[in-house]
Enzyme design. Structure first.
Site, PDB file in Angstrom:
ATOM      1  N   CYS A   1       0.985  -1.430  -0.019  1.00 45.56           N
ATOM      2  CA  CYS A   1      -0.115   0.226   0.015  1.00 45.56           C
ATOM      3  C   CYS A   1       0.748   1.525  -0.090  1.00 45.56           C
ATOM      4  O   CYS A   1       0.692   2.252  -0.478  1.00 45.56           O
ATOM      5  CB  CYS A   1      -1.147   0.138   1.288  1.00 45.56           C
ATOM      6  SG  CYS A   1      -0.375  -0.502   2.127  1.00 45.56           S
TER       7      CYS A   1
ATOM      8  N   HIS B   1      -2.851   6.209   4.517  1.00 46.29           N
ATOM      9  CA  HIS B   1      -1.200   6.791   4.425  1.00 46.29           C
ATOM     10  C   HIS B   1      -0.465   7.971   4.667  1.00 46.29           C
ATOM     11  O   HIS B   1      -0.943   8.107   3.884  1.00 46.29           O
ATOM     12  CB  HIS B   1      -0.013   5.436   4.035  1.00 46.29           C
ATOM     13  CG  HIS B   1      -0.820   4.279   4.422  1.00 46.29           C
ATOM     14  ND1 HIS B   1      -1.343   3.534   5.576  1.00 46.29           N
ATOM     15  CD2 HIS B   1      -0.363   3.092   3.978  1.00 46.29           C
ATOM     16  CE1 HIS B   1      -1.032   2.513   6.143  1.00 46.29           C
ATOM     17  NE2 HIS B   1      -0.657   1.550   5.122  1.00 46.29           N
TER      18      HIS B   1
HETATM   19  N1  NAP Z   1      -4.969  -3.550   5.140  1.00 42.91           N
HETATM   20  C1  NAP Z   1      -4.211  -3.042   3.652  1.00 42.91           C
HETATM   21  O1  NAP Z   1      -3.704  -1.536   3.536  1.00 42.91           O
HETATM   22  C2  NAP Z   1      -3.730  -3.791   3.001  1.00 42.91           C
HETATM   23  C3  NAP Z   1      -3.140  -3.770   2.229  1.00 42.91           C
HETATM   24  C4  NAP Z   1      -2.344  -3.755   1.122  1.00 42.91           C
HETATM   25  C5  NAP Z   1      -2.321  -5.320   0.951  1.00 42.91           C
HETATM   26  N2  NAP Z   1      -2.943  -6.259   2.285  1.00 42.91           N
HETATM   27  C6  NAP Z   1      -2.965  -7.165   2.466  1.00 42.91           C
HETATM   28  O2  NAP Z   1      -3.905  -8.230   2.462  1.00 42.91           O
HETATM   29  C7  NAP Z   1      -4.024  -9.011   3.301  1.00 42.91           C
HETATM   30  C8  NAP Z   1      -5.475  -8.907   4.780  1.00 42.91           C
HETATM   31  O3  NAP Z   1      -4.971  -7.535   4.786  1.00 42.91           O
HETATM   32  P1  NAP Z   1      -6.302  -7.612   5.713  1.00 42.91           P
HETATM   33  O4  NAP Z   1      -6.316  -6.250   5.932  1.00 42.91           O
HETATM   34  O5  NAP Z   1      -8.086  -7.243   5.084  1.00 42.91           O
HETATM   35  O6  NAP Z   1      -6.454  -8.228   7.062  1.00 42.91           O
HETATM   36  P2  NAP Z   1      -7.607  -8.788   7.828  1.00 42.91           P
HETATM   37  O7  NAP Z   1      -8.352  -7.219   7.824  1.00 42.91           O
HETATM   38  O8  NAP Z   1      -7.283  -9.583   9.467  1.00 42.91           O
HETATM   39  O9  NAP Z   1      -8.893  -9.575   7.343  1.00 42.91           O
HETATM   40  C9  NAP Z   1      -7.845 -10.506   6.794  1.00 42.91           C
HETATM   41  C10 NAP Z   1      -8.651 -11.564   5.810  1.00 42.91           C
HETATM   42  O10 NAP Z   1      -8.096 -13.327   5.508  1.00 42.91           O
HETATM   43  C11 NAP Z   1      -9.338 -14.111   6.472  1.00 42.91           C
HETATM   44  N3  NAP Z   1      -7.892 -15.700   6.461  1.00 42.91           N
HETATM   45  C12 NAP Z   1      -7.680 -15.325   7.728  1.00 42.91           C
HETATM   46  N4  NAP Z   1      -6.958 -16.891   7.889  1.00 42.91           N
HETATM   47  C13 NAP Z   1      -7.537 -17.581   6.309  1.00 42.91           C
HETATM   48  C14 NAP Z   1      -7.710 -18.793   6.819  1.00 42.91           C
HETATM   49  N5  NAP Z   1      -6.750 -19.783   7.513  1.00 42.91           N
HETATM   50  N6  NAP Z   1      -7.962 -19.210   5.498  1.00 42.91           N
HETATM   51  C15 NAP Z   1      -9.095 -18.155   4.874  1.00 42.91           C
HETATM   52  N7  NAP Z   1      -9.007 -16.504   4.677  1.00 42.91           N
HETATM   53  C16 NAP Z   1      -8.509 -16.427   6.082  1.00 42.91           C
HETATM   54  C17 NAP Z   1      -9.513 -13.241   7.021  1.00 42.91           C
HETATM   55  O11 NAP Z   1     -10.743 -14.475   7.235  1.00 42.91           O
HETATM   56  P3  NAP Z   1     -11.805 -14.616   8.886  1.00 42.91           P
HETATM   57  O12 NAP Z   1     -12.939 -13.287   9.131  1.00 42.91           O
HETATM   58  O13 NAP Z   1     -12.685 -15.496   8.595  1.00 42.91           O
HETATM   59  O14 NAP Z   1     -10.485 -14.616   9.806  1.00 42.91           O
HETATM   60  C18 NAP Z   1     -10.270 -12.386   7.160  1.00 42.91           C
HETATM   61  O15 NAP Z   1     -10.975 -12.808   5.829  1.00 42.91           O
HETATM   62  C19 NAP Z   1      -2.721  -9.369   4.141  1.00 42.91           C
HETATM   63  O16 NAP Z   1      -2.052  -9.895   3.014  1.00 42.91           O
HETATM   64  C20 NAP Z   1      -2.468  -7.974   3.632  1.00 42.91           C
HETATM   65  O17 NAP Z   1      -0.987  -7.908   3.967  1.00 42.91           O
HETATM   66  C21 NAP Z   1      -3.802  -5.160   2.969  1.00 42.91           C
END
Ligand code: NAP
Length: 342
Positions: free
Chosen positions: A130, A251
């Site tokens: 990001c 950010h």
């Molecule tokens: N946040 C940002 O600004 C951002 C920006 C760029 C990239 N990312 C990337 O995007 C990804 C997710 O980020 P996020 O911020 O959305 O995280 P988050 O809010 O913690 O959400 C995580 C998601 O992954 C799912 N998950 C976790 N363990 C799993 C499993 N074993 N099998 C299937 N699904 C699973 C969770 O499902 P449950 O609800 O069922 O636990 C939830 O839907 C990460 O790789 C992060 O690096 C994030």
């Protein structure tokens, strides 16, 4: 009739997944079927897409039958394991994690910067980090005009960049601090679930992702390596310090650029006003500059405080702000999907 596509969202219940749903709706992406995938914890939950309820399914290796586009945002481990499975089942994966970004076989794409790279995909396309996305959208037009030699960036990154549990940590700590009237003292870490490396309420943390042998964090090195890969120019030197701040969404980055050719602040401003995906907010007479709170929920990479660096011959200072969940994640990935179907 426009063709419609079967789309899966892996991590549909997360911060980025929720934004995927919104962005697909808002941009009227031609969706035939939407498949909401998450962990077993969320199985059976209902998520709305275009006014209709969709049941969340547990991600398994059989989840991708009939899927044409799979948007992944469930962490690096899940992407490493399931992106090849989805690709093998015939889907094109757009992956938000860091799992595939530096793989030479996988294009790393920001549509305003290197749309052509998409053609080299072999089933997986990586969405950059990001903090890198919002910066390169602004750097690209300056690089085209004056060739960037070096970038020094300090980031001020929101807690949603970590995920929903970090937002909960900031919220719970803030409530606790207000309750105890503890404006300057550390809170009892045992009382609140801490996912960030330290207390974030009323604090800043110069530590995002893990430390590496060169003393930088992985987040800082992502900004270095991904910038060079997306800009397709390994001669651009980048050094970064990434800091977590108690902001929920967006950010901010203080970016210092050294260019080969001199650009005045006015020239840079004119270039940036015309750049796709960029919006200039820079009127110091009215104290106008980009703020995270204004950028949240919006699409552009906002840039302001554009000024010449008086300590070097050809230098510029910029302040760049963008919504990390939109341009930094879901929006960029959906724009990639739009390029795929164009
Ligand atoms: N946040 C940002 O600004 C951002 C920006 C760029 C990239 N990312 C990337 O995007 C990804 C997710 O980020 P996020 O911020 O959305 O995280 P988050 O809010 O913690 O959400 C995580 C998601 O992954 C799912 N998950 C976790 N363990 C799993 C499993 N074993 N099998 C299937 N699904 C699973 C969770 O499902 P449950 O609800 O069922 O636990 C939830 O839907 C990460 O790789 C992060 O690096 C994030």
């Amino acid at each position: 009739m426009t063709k419609k596509y079967n789309v899966a969202i892996v991590g549909a219940t997360g911060m980025v997944g929720t934004e995927f749903i919104k962005v697909l709706e808002q941009r009227k992406f031609p969706v035939a079927e939407i498949r909401m995938l998450a962990s077993g914890r969320s199985k059976g939950k209902m998520l709305k897409f275009c006014g209709k309820d969709h049941e969340v399914q547990e991600l398994t290796k059989d989840s991708f039958k009939g899927i044409e586009i799979a948007l992944f945002s469930a962490g690096g481990g899940i992407s490493k394991e399931f992106a090849p499975i989805a690709a093998k089942a015939g889907a094109i994966v757009v992956d938000n994690s860091s799992a595939w970004r530096m793989d030479p076989e996988v294009p790393l794409v920001v549509p305003e910067v290197n749309p052509g790279a998409i053609k080299r995909h072999k089933g997986i396309i990586a969405n950059p980090n990001c903090s890198t996305i919002q910066m390169v959208v602004v750097l690209k037009p300056i690089h085209d005009a004056a060739k960037i030699k070096r970038v020094v960036v300090s980031s001020y990154q929101s807690v949603s960049g970590w995920g929903k549990e970090a937002v909960d940590q900031l919220w719970a700590e803030t409530e606790e601090a207000v309750k105890l009237d503890a404006r300057c003292s550390m809170l009892d870490a045992r009382k609140i679930k801490r996912v960030l490396p330290a207390q974030i309420a009323f604090n800043v943390i110069p530590h995002i992702d893990v430390f590496l042998p060169n003393r930088y964090t992985k987040e800082e090195m992502k900004m270095v390596n991904e910038t060079q890969k997306i800009m397709e120019d390994s001669s651009i030197k980048v050094t970064a310090t990434c800091v977590r701040v108690p902001v929920v969404i967006s950010h901010a980055e203080a970016v210092n650029i050294e260019t080969e050719k001199k650009l005045s602040a006015d020239e840079a401003t004119e270039i940036l006003k015309k750049a796709p995906g960029v919006e200039v907010i820079d009127d110091i007479s009215k104290e106008k500059y980009p703020l995270p709170i204004d950028a949240a929920g919006k699409d552009p990479s906002y840039v302001g405080r554009i000024r010449e660096d008086e300590s070097i011959k050809n230098g510029l200072n910029l302040w760049i702000v963008s919504d990390n969940l939109r341009k930094g994640a879901a929006l960029n990935a959906v724009q990639i999907a739009e390029l795929l179907i164009a």
